[in-house]
Motif scaffolding. Structure first.
Motif, short mmCIF file in Angstrom:
data_model
loop_
_atom_site.label_atom_id
_atom_site.label_comp_id
_atom_site.label_asym_id
_atom_site.label_seq_id
_atom_site.Cartn_x
_atom_site.Cartn_y
_atom_site.Cartn_z
N MET A 1 47.57 19.78 26.97
CA MET A 1 48.49 19.05 27.53
C MET A 1 49.15 18.63 26.26
O MET A 1 50.63 18.25 26.78
N PHE A 2 48.60 18.81 25.03
CA PHE A 2 49.26 18.58 24.04
C PHE A 2 49.96 19.40 23.92
O PHE A 2 51.33 19.53 22.79
N VAL A 3 50.71 20.17 24.12
CA VAL A 3 51.71 21.73 24.08
C VAL A 3 52.58 20.89 24.89
O VAL A 3 52.48 20.83 25.81
N PRO A 4 53.94 20.76 23.74
CA PRO A 4 54.58 20.32 25.09
C PRO A 4 55.48 21.78 25.28
O PRO A 4 56.17 22.73 25.24
N THR A 5 56.78 21.25 26.02
CA THR A 5 57.29 21.90 26.81
C THR A 5 58.32 21.86 26.04
O THR A 5 59.05 21.53 25.38
N ALA A 6 58.79 23.41 26.30
CA ALA A 6 59.40 23.84 25.36
C ALA A 6 59.48 26.09 25.38
O ALA A 6 59.03 26.22 26.04
N GLN A 7 60.89 26.16 24.51
CA GLN A 7 60.87 27.69 24.79
C GLN A 7 59.88 27.55 23.33
O GLN A 7 59.57 27.96 22.45
N LEU A 8 59.14 29.16 23.74
CA LEU A 8 58.22 30.02 22.90
C LEU A 8 58.64 31.97 22.38
O LEU A 8 59.39 32.08 23.21
N PHE A 9 58.21 31.21 21.45
CA PHE A 9 58.30 32.87 20.55
C PHE A 9 57.26 32.68 20.18
O PHE A 9 56.75 32.00 19.00
N ILE A 10 56.32 34.28 20.54
CA ILE A 10 54.91 34.08 19.37
C ILE A 10 55.20 35.36 19.44
O ILE A 10 55.59 36.55 19.83
N GLN A 11 54.52 35.90 17.95
CA GLN A 11 54.78 37.00 17.24
C GLN A 11 53.01 37.84 16.75
O GLN A 11 52.30 36.23 16.68
N ARG B 1 61.05 25.73 19.82
CA ARG B 1 62.00 25.37 19.86
C ARG B 1 62.40 24.31 21.37
O ARG B 1 62.22 24.77 22.72
N PHE B 2 63.23 23.49 21.07
CA PHE B 2 63.40 22.23 22.25
C PHE B 2 64.66 22.67 23.17
O PHE B 2 65.35 22.23 24.49
N LYS B 3 66.14 22.98 22.39
CA LYS B 3 67.17 23.10 23.08
C LYS B 3 67.28 25.18 22.52
O LYS B 3 67.35 25.45 21.71
N SER B 4 68.15 25.79 24.00
CA SER B 4 68.27 26.75 23.20
C SER B 4 69.22 27.14 22.37
O SER B 4 69.26 28.51 21.75
N THR B 5 69.94 26.29 22.34
CA THR B 5 70.72 26.36 21.22
C THR B 5 70.60 26.52 19.15
O THR B 5 70.83 26.07 18.46
N SER B 6 69.67 26.01 19.75
CA SER B 6 68.91 25.30 18.09
C SER B 6 67.94 26.42 17.27
O SER B 6 67.32 27.22 18.86
N PRO B 7 67.50 26.51 16.27
CA PRO B 7 66.53 27.37 16.13
C PRO B 7 65.02 27.51 16.50
O PRO B 7 64.82 26.52 16.77
N TYR B 8 64.93 28.56 16.40
CA TYR B 8 62.73 28.62 16.46
C TYR B 8 62.32 27.75 15.95
O TYR B 8 63.01 27.87 14.43
#
Length: 178
Positions: free
Chosen positions: A146-156, A79-86
């Motif tokens: 490099m193509f991995v965007p800056t973002a918040q991650l959740f990995i399962q 997700r790119f904003k903490s207010t949006s869902p993953y």
């Protein structure tokens, strides 16, 4: 003549920008690292975030049963904003035994795999025998493309042996530019 000079200046500036862009590194900061393993498979399990920037992962466990088949499912959401869902960015299921024994070097997957097992005693083929297994100071920053965007991650990551879930790993963190 002026247009040729102006075009040359533009090309030089574009090259400088491209060189700077390709040298940009990504950093990861992990906020949460949770591991759940079935008690019939392991005990004394520790999953911890470490390092000054909280970019390193450490795992230790005492495997109680031999694992002769390993099926692995990985889902990466961002997700790119903490207010949006993953949202699911990527998911894949694969035979873990084939991956650890038949790794093709030089691929993005092999770079990630090598980053994970660099400081570990993980066997390089199945079956994985019972006993202590450790992974120290796992860092995948250098393997991130490099193509991995800056973002918040959740990995399962889910690991199965003979259709039975034996290990679930969840990670939450953030990718930023250096």
């Amino acid at each position: 003549m002026f247009y040729i000079w102006l075009s040359s200046i533009r090309m030089i500036l574009l090259l400088i920008h491209l060189i700077h862009y390709t040298e940009a590194k990504r950093r990861i900061r992990w906020d949460c690292f949770d591991c759940q393993m079935g008690p019939q498979y392991a005990d004394q399990m520790k999953c911890q975030v470490g390092g000054i920037r909280r970019s390193l992962l450490n795992v230790e466990l005492n495997l109680l049963a031999e694992l002769d088949k390993i099926k692995t499912y990985i889902k990466i959401s961002n997700r790119f904003k903490s207010t949006s869902p993953y949202r699911k960015f990527f998911d894949i299921t694969f035979d873990g035994c084939k991956v650890i024994s038949d790794m093709v070097q030089g691929t993005m997957v092999s770079n990630m795999f090598n980053a994970v097992v660099k400081s570990s005693n993980q066997p390089r083929k199945c079956p994985v025998k019972e006993g202590t297994i450790y992974y120290h100071n796992i860092s995948i920053e250098d393997a991130l493309p490099m193509f991995v965007p800056t973002a918040q991650l959740f990995i399962q990551v889910d690991f199965y042996s003979r259709r039975q879930l034996y290990l679930n790993v969840s990670l939450r963190g953030e990718i930023t530019e250096k």
